[in-house]
Design an enzyme around this catalytic site. Structure first.
Site, PDB file in Angstrom:
ATOM      1  N   ASP A 263       2.689  45.004  20.542  1.00 50.71           N
ATOM      2  CA  ASP A 263       1.416  44.922  20.051  1.00 50.71           C
ATOM      3  C   ASP A 263       1.491  43.575  19.135  1.00 50.71           C
ATOM      4  O   ASP A 263       2.413  43.379  18.412  1.00 50.71           O
ATOM      5  CB  ASP A 263       1.112  46.297  19.000  1.00 50.71           C
TER       6      ASP A 263
ATOM      7  N   HIS B 130       4.583  52.012  15.339  1.00 50.78           N
ATOM      8  CA  HIS B 130       3.277  51.616  14.190  1.00 50.78           C
ATOM      9  C   HIS B 130       2.226  52.449  14.629  1.00 50.78           C
ATOM     10  O   HIS B 130       1.868  52.874  15.642  1.00 50.78           O
ATOM     11  CB  HIS B 130       3.077  50.248  14.450  1.00 50.78           C
TER      12      HIS B 130
ATOM     13  N   CYS C  47       7.143  47.801  19.359  1.00 53.08           N
ATOM     14  CA  CYS C  47       6.068  47.650  20.120  1.00 53.08           C
ATOM     15  C   CYS C  47       5.473  46.167  20.622  1.00 53.08           C
ATOM     16  O   CYS C  47       5.850  45.285  19.506  1.00 53.08           O
ATOM     17  CB  CYS C  47       5.049  48.620  19.738  1.00 53.08           C
TER      18      CYS C  47
ATOM     19  N   ARG D  55      -0.270  42.662  16.501  1.00 53.10           N
ATOM     20  CA  ARG D  55      -0.399  43.081  15.227  1.00 53.10           C
ATOM     21  C   ARG D  55       0.878  43.173  14.308  1.00 53.10           C
ATOM     22  O   ARG D  55       1.309  43.221  13.195  1.00 53.10           O
ATOM     23  CB  ARG D  55      -1.162  43.861  14.706  1.00 53.10           C
TER      24      ARG D  55
ATOM     25  N   CYS E  12      -0.994  53.033  17.357  1.00 50.67           N
ATOM     26  CA  CYS E  12      -0.456  52.587  18.800  1.00 50.67           C
ATOM     27  C   CYS E  12      -1.073  52.393  20.013  1.00 50.67           C
ATOM     28  O   CYS E  12      -1.308  53.786  20.211  1.00 50.67           O
ATOM     29  CB  CYS E  12       1.092  52.848  18.828  1.00 50.67           C
TER      30      CYS E  12
HETATM   31 ZN    ZN Z   1       1.942  49.936  19.885  1.00 52.64          ZN
END
Ligand code: ZN
Length: 220
Positions: free
Chosen positions: A44, A98, A42, A46, A101
């Site tokens: 993302d 994750h 992803c 993090r 999400c």
């Molecule tokens: Zn995500």
């Protein structure tokens, strides 16, 4: 200091430190890449694949998109898979979702618009196909996290069905596809499933074939 100046300075310090430790470091990088992994994860901020696995530059070929989706019509990802498998000959592909999400949350809650909304069609298909499994859990974190795990399974199946992966399996290549989930709460990667050339995809796709329950993963 402006954020972008700060990261440019950090980059200078990083390069200087590497050269200090190993004068040939960048000379070797110029010679080419031979990564052992293709990582599909992803976008993302993090979820940082190289940092969380302590992988050095050259160790991973990386593709990231919202909700780590594998759509055979996505020319970007299909090219990445083709290059990684056929040219770089990576022996492993990790598909990593994750918990928490945002893309998966938006698929459950609705409210996405424009390109994001269209992009999430692939995740919506997962939700429809496994509504019983996902909606069996209470609304909120538990349901989102189960959807995340079910999504990893279905995207790994989509990956296994691509022409590139099927071609590699048919040629007898030792290629393993790994479905993992990253838990933002403790920073740990949790393996959910694996597919190799001996795996029968029909069997994995069966609705009664569920993933390792989250509780067991937590205990592992
Ligand atoms: Zn995500």
């Amino acid at each position: 200091m402006k954020d972008h100046r700060q990261i440019l300075l950090a980059n200078k310090a990083w390069a200087a430190e590497l050269l200090d430790e190993d004068a040939e470091y960048f000379t070797r990088q110029v010679a080419g890449q031979r990564p052992k992994f293709l990582w599909i994860g992803c976008s993302d901020s993090r979820v940082s694949p190289e940092q969380m696995t302590q992988t050095q530059p050259g160790g991973m070929f990386i593709h990231r998109n919202i909700a780590n989706l594998v759509n055979p019509e996505d020319l970007n990802l299909m090219s990445v898979i083709q290059f990684a498998v056929d040219v770089l000959e990576v022996p492993n592909i990790v598909l990593c979702g994750h918990h928490g999400c945002g893309g998966i949350k938006a698929t459950l809650d609705g409210g996405a618009t424009g390109p994001v909304d269209r992009w999430l069609d692939t995740a919506r298909a997962v939700r429809h196909a496994h509504a019983d499994e996902i909606e069996a859990l209470p609304e909120g974190e538990a349901r989102v996290n189960r959807f995340v795990e079910v999504n990893v399974r279905d995207q790994l199946l989509n990956l296994a069905r691509t022409a590139t992966v099927q071609g590699a399996f048919a040629r007898g290549r030792e290629l393993v596809l790994h479905g993992w989930v990253y838990d933002i709460r403790d920073g740990l990667l949790k393996p959910l499933m694996e597919i190799d050339r001996g795996t029968t995809l029909d069997e994995i796709g069966r609705p009664d074939r569920v993933l390792v329950p989250t509780a067991e993963l937590d205990a592992a």
